[in-house]
Write an enzyme that holds these catalytic residues in place. Structure first.
Site, PDB file in Angstrom:
ATOM      1  N   GLU A   1       1.352  -6.814   7.316  1.00 49.52           N
ATOM      2  CA  GLU A   1       0.226  -6.046   7.848  1.00 49.52           C
ATOM      3  C   GLU A   1       0.032  -6.213   9.350  1.00 49.52           C
ATOM      4  O   GLU A   1      -0.393  -5.303  10.049  1.00 49.52           O
ATOM      5  CB  GLU A   1      -1.070  -6.426   7.117  1.00 49.52           C
ATOM      6  CG  GLU A   1      -1.156  -5.920   5.686  1.00 49.52           C
ATOM      7  CD  GLU A   1      -0.339  -6.727   4.680  1.00 49.52           C
ATOM      8  OE1 GLU A   1       0.368  -7.681   5.087  1.00 49.52           O
ATOM      9  OE2 GLU A   1      -0.405  -6.398   3.479  1.00 49.52           O
TER      10      GLU A   1
ATOM     11  N   GLY B   1       0.526  -5.543  -0.163  1.00 44.84           N
ATOM     12  CA  GLY B   1      -0.293  -5.492  -1.361  1.00 44.84           C
ATOM     13  C   GLY B   1       0.475  -5.896  -2.611  1.00 44.84           C
ATOM     14  O   GLY B   1      -0.114  -6.401  -3.573  1.00 44.84           O
TER      15      GLY B   1
ATOM     16  N   ALA C   1       0.842  -1.197   0.000  1.00 45.10           N
ATOM     17  CA  ALA C   1       0.000   0.000   0.000  1.00 45.10           C
ATOM     18  C   ALA C   1       0.878   1.248   0.000  1.00 45.10           C
ATOM     19  O   ALA C   1       2.000   1.227   0.475  1.00 45.10           O
ATOM     20  CB  ALA C   1      -0.896  -0.011   1.231  1.00 45.10           C
TER      21      ALA C   1
ATOM     22  N   GLU D   1       0.182  -9.526  -2.733  1.00 46.69           N
ATOM     23  CA  GLU D   1      -1.203  -9.882  -3.047  1.00 46.69           C
ATOM     24  C   GLU D   1      -1.489  -9.690  -4.538  1.00 46.69           C
ATOM     25  O   GLU D   1      -2.182 -10.498  -5.153  1.00 46.69           O
ATOM     26  CB  GLU D   1      -2.158  -9.053  -2.175  1.00 46.69           C
ATOM     27  CG  GLU D   1      -2.075  -9.478  -0.706  1.00 46.69           C
ATOM     28  CD  GLU D   1      -2.907  -8.607   0.205  1.00 46.69           C
ATOM     29  OE1 GLU D   1      -2.716  -7.379   0.183  1.00 46.69           O
ATOM     30  OE2 GLU D   1      -3.750  -9.151   0.944  1.00 46.69           O
TER      31      GLU D   1
END
Ligand code: NAI
Length: 697
Positions: A125, A102, A61, A105
């Site tokens: 996270e 992210g 992120a 991901e």
């Protein structure tokens, strides 16, 4: 542009380009989505490669967007990953350097993954009190296997790609390469361009031969290790969902878990800490590109408790240090202590013999100031007496080379006054380490009236090198941390006057999460230190109200662990605090002497009086410009005073309670005749924030 698009033969290459680590902010997501659509529409393109420019595939992120509506703006990360996974042409992730959060991901949404060896892969996270919220808890167990995925998600720690590729049966990486990963991915993409159906991680099964037993075992382990943090267990339940539930149901459960964690005070505290750490090193009027002074050689004056610890920091960072003392015995003692500390590390296997030898080889000692003539930085850690400081700084002024930084480790003396002993006050700064100086993270950098900007910038940068968290403080009695702790200690004293026992106060503080309550802390640090300070204060601030209980304790010679007795009794060689009948009797007499009104006091009142005293004093510090920002105060307390991490520091905690409620409590405390009513008048800044409905952060 935050992503580039090019076509190499029949392969489209989409390159994330959002420095420093290709954070997946709104603009980057939009550009990647546009790239995928363009490639899909181009009949000449048979396959797609996604990679990152510069130092990362993607760090995840974009922290600049954290918590802002932009983070969720479409295409959000979930939508982007869905678009990638549903693409009817194969997409290959070309992963290198860093692939986290992210970023991983997104890679898991691609049909194939090729990684360069050495790539650091993580889902971090949990370190922000969250869980991976874009499919990480569902796809990683499917691709990598349940146990290694759970380890990564619950720990948040990075693992190198080639290690993960060794997991039997893993489908996380199709290939590990040493050569250029984009070239390899383009070649691979050409090879698989006609292959159908496209492999999708969501269609794999996350299997475990004894799932129920395994998760029960893991629950016990993780629960025990993460007592005050809800995120690790939530991560675990999400991964359990990957085994038990259909993919879409697991995704839904993951999103619910993420949303719930986002609202917890623990996650708020960890995210606050994350930003507080980054911002603490910035000084409003010191530009980030201020040229630094070179620091290649360090001098330390005084080889006592602090001098020795300070020296170790620099040796550890590979910088040569010369220690100066007035007597050879003092030097020998200082060096012996440093050796003892290192040898303990060697014994525990934390330090290799050759490293130990290298570090000791960087250390020299002297009785002669002339030997400090080539030092770039000299830190003074001699007795806390202004006359001794004066003599040291006058001699330093004589020998130090022009431009050398002259620092004092004083904890209570006036840095401006110390600077005035030299003809170069612009080169003088406070470097206030905490004991033990080789262990404690906190460094208060005390900015004098005349301290030059490049001196500040240099010391802040050096702090990073010696792995300290540096926070800037203006000059005042006690700087940020100790000026606040005085108010906390005063409250602890009043609580005794009102009938609490030391262990009742300590237990309440420790239940709240402090590493140590105020009285155990006093016994560890030495109660005589506070005694000396109070004697001085009674002269300097005659109006200040204190409980005399600590003076009565010191009159009994009970200075703490070092005398085998303090607020508690101690058995020889042990550190267990045993409630003391002598102290109980002393307190009873003391209460009688002051005609104390005693009452039962709740744990909540104990904690709030201690913590809100910190908060009110900190609000004064902010108003006076001694502290730059509320989050700096939090850093000081989290890294130097054992404030519970999951509460984010005193200011963050006050915001969580609500400043309106904090002030209401202060009004109640002010009415207590046993307390110092005047102190509880809310600091102007605090009153203003409440009136405006605002918070510190
Ligand atoms: P200490 O008493 O353990 O060490 C002081 C050392 O300075 C002694 O070895 C002494 O021989 C030497 N010394 C005295 N006068 C000297 C001179 N003129 N030239 C060279 N060496 C001289 O004291 P400690 O605890 O290390 O404190 C040193 C300084 O650090 C003080 O300013 C203190 O306020 C500050 N400080 C102490 C902390 C603590 O927890 N002990 C924490 C933070 C700061």
């Amino acid at each position: 542009m935050t992503a580039h698009y090019e076509v190499r033969g029949s392969v489209a290459v989409i390159t994330l380009d959002n420095p420093p680590v290709n954070g997946l902010g709104f603009a980057t997501r939009t550009a990647v989505a546009a790239g995928v659509e363009r490639a899909e529409a181009d009949a000449a393109v048979k396959a797609i490669v996604i990679t990152g420019a510069g130092k990362a595939f993607s760090g995840g992120a974009d922290i600049k967007e954290f918590g802002s509506p932009k983070a969720l703006a479409e295409p959000n990360l979930l939508s982007l990953i869905a678009l990638v996974e549903a693409c009817n042409k194969p997409i290959v992730a070309a992963i290198h350097s860093v692939c986290m959060g992210g970023g991983l991901e997104l890679a898991l949404g691609c049909h194939y993954r090729i990684a360069q060896s050495g790539t650091k892969v993580a889902l971090p996270e949990v370190k922000l009190g969250l869980l991976p919220g874009a499919g990480g808890t569902q796809r990683l167990p499917r691709a990598l296997g349940v146990e290694p995925a759970l380890n990564m998600i619950v720990s948040g720690e990075p693992v190198e790609a080639q290690m993960l590729a060794m997991v039997p049966g893993q489908k996380l990486f199709d290939k590990i390469v040493d050569a250029d990963v984009v070239d390899a991915a383009v070649k691979f993409a050409e090879e698989v361009s006609e292959k159908r159906p496209l492999p999708k991680v969501r269609e794999l099964k996350a299997r475990h031969p004894n799932a129920d037993a395994y998760f029960q075992f893991a629950r016990n382990m993780v629960g025990g290790m993460s007592k005050n943090f809800p995120a690790p267990l939530r991560c675990l339940e999400a991964v359990a969902g990957a085994v038990k539930l259909k993919f879409d149901d697991g995704m839904r459960a993951e999103r619910e878990g993420f949303a719930a964690l986002m609202l917890t005070p623990e996650s708020k505290a960890l995210r606050h800490l994350f930003f507080a750490e980054r911002v603490a090193s910035k000084i409003a009027d010191v530009p980030e590109d201020t040229p630094l002074r070179a620091i290649a050689k360090v001098g330390v004056i005084g080889a006592g408790t602090m001098g020795g610890g300070i020296t170790m920091n620099f040796l550890n960072a590979g910088l040569p240090v010369t220690m100066l003392e007035t007597k050879q015995e003092a030097l020998d003692r200082g060096v012996a202590t440093i050796r003892k500390n290192y040898e303990a590390q060697v014994k525990k296997g934390k330090l290799k013999e050759d490293k130990y030898a290298q570090r000791m080889a960087l250390l020299t000692t002297t009785l002669n100031y002339a030997d400090l003539a080539d030092a770039d930085l000299i830190i003074e850690a001699v007795f806390e007496e202004i006359a001794v400081k004066e003599s040291v700084f006058k001699q330093l002024d004589e020998v130090a080379k022009p431009g050398a930084i002259l620092a004092s480790n004083t904890s209570t003396l006036d840095v401006d006054k110390i600077a005035s002993f030299t003809k170069r006050p612009q080169d003088v700064v406070g470097m206030h380490f905490f004991s033990p100086a080789n262990v404690m993270k906190l460094l208060e950098v005390v900015r004098g009236k005349a301290t030059a900007k490049d001196v500040l910038a240099t010391v802040m940068a050096l702090a990073k090198k010696i792995r300290k968290t540096a926070v800037v403080s203006g000059v005042c009695d006690g700087f940020i941390g100790n000026r606040m702790i005085e108010q906390y200690s005063r409250q602890a004293g009043f609580l005794l006057d009102e009938g609490c026992s030391p262990s009742q106060v300590d237990k309440a503080a420790e239940k709240f999460g402090f590493a140590m309550g105020p009285f155990r802390m006093g016994d560890l640090a030495g109660n005589d230190i506070g005694w000396a300070i109070r004697k001085r204060r009674h002269v300097e601030k005659p109006g200040m109200k204190y409980s005399a209980s600590a003076d009565r304790l010191c009159e009994l010679g009970r200075f703490g662990q070092k005398t085998g007795a303090g607020w508690y009794d101690y058995q020889p060689g042990k550190r267990d605090a045993i409630p003391s009948p002598v102290v109980e009797e002393m307190l009873a007499k003391h209460r009688e002497a002051i005609a104390a009104k005693t009452r039962d006091i709740s744990d909540e009142e104990i904690v709030h009086r201690l913590v809100f005293a910190l908060v009110n004093e900190a609000a004064h510090l902010l108003e006076e410009g001694i502290a730059q920002r509320a989050s700096d105060v939090d850093m000081v307390y989290l890294t130097g005073y054992g404030f519970p991490i999951w509460r984010g520091g005193p200011m963050c905690y006050a915001d969580t309670v609500g400043l309106f409620n904090v002030v209401q409590a202060m009004k109640r405390f002010a009415k207590n005749p046993m307390d110092d009513g005047a102190f509880w008048t809310p600091a102007p800044l605090l009153a203003r924030l409440v009136a405006e409905g605002k918070s510190f952060t």
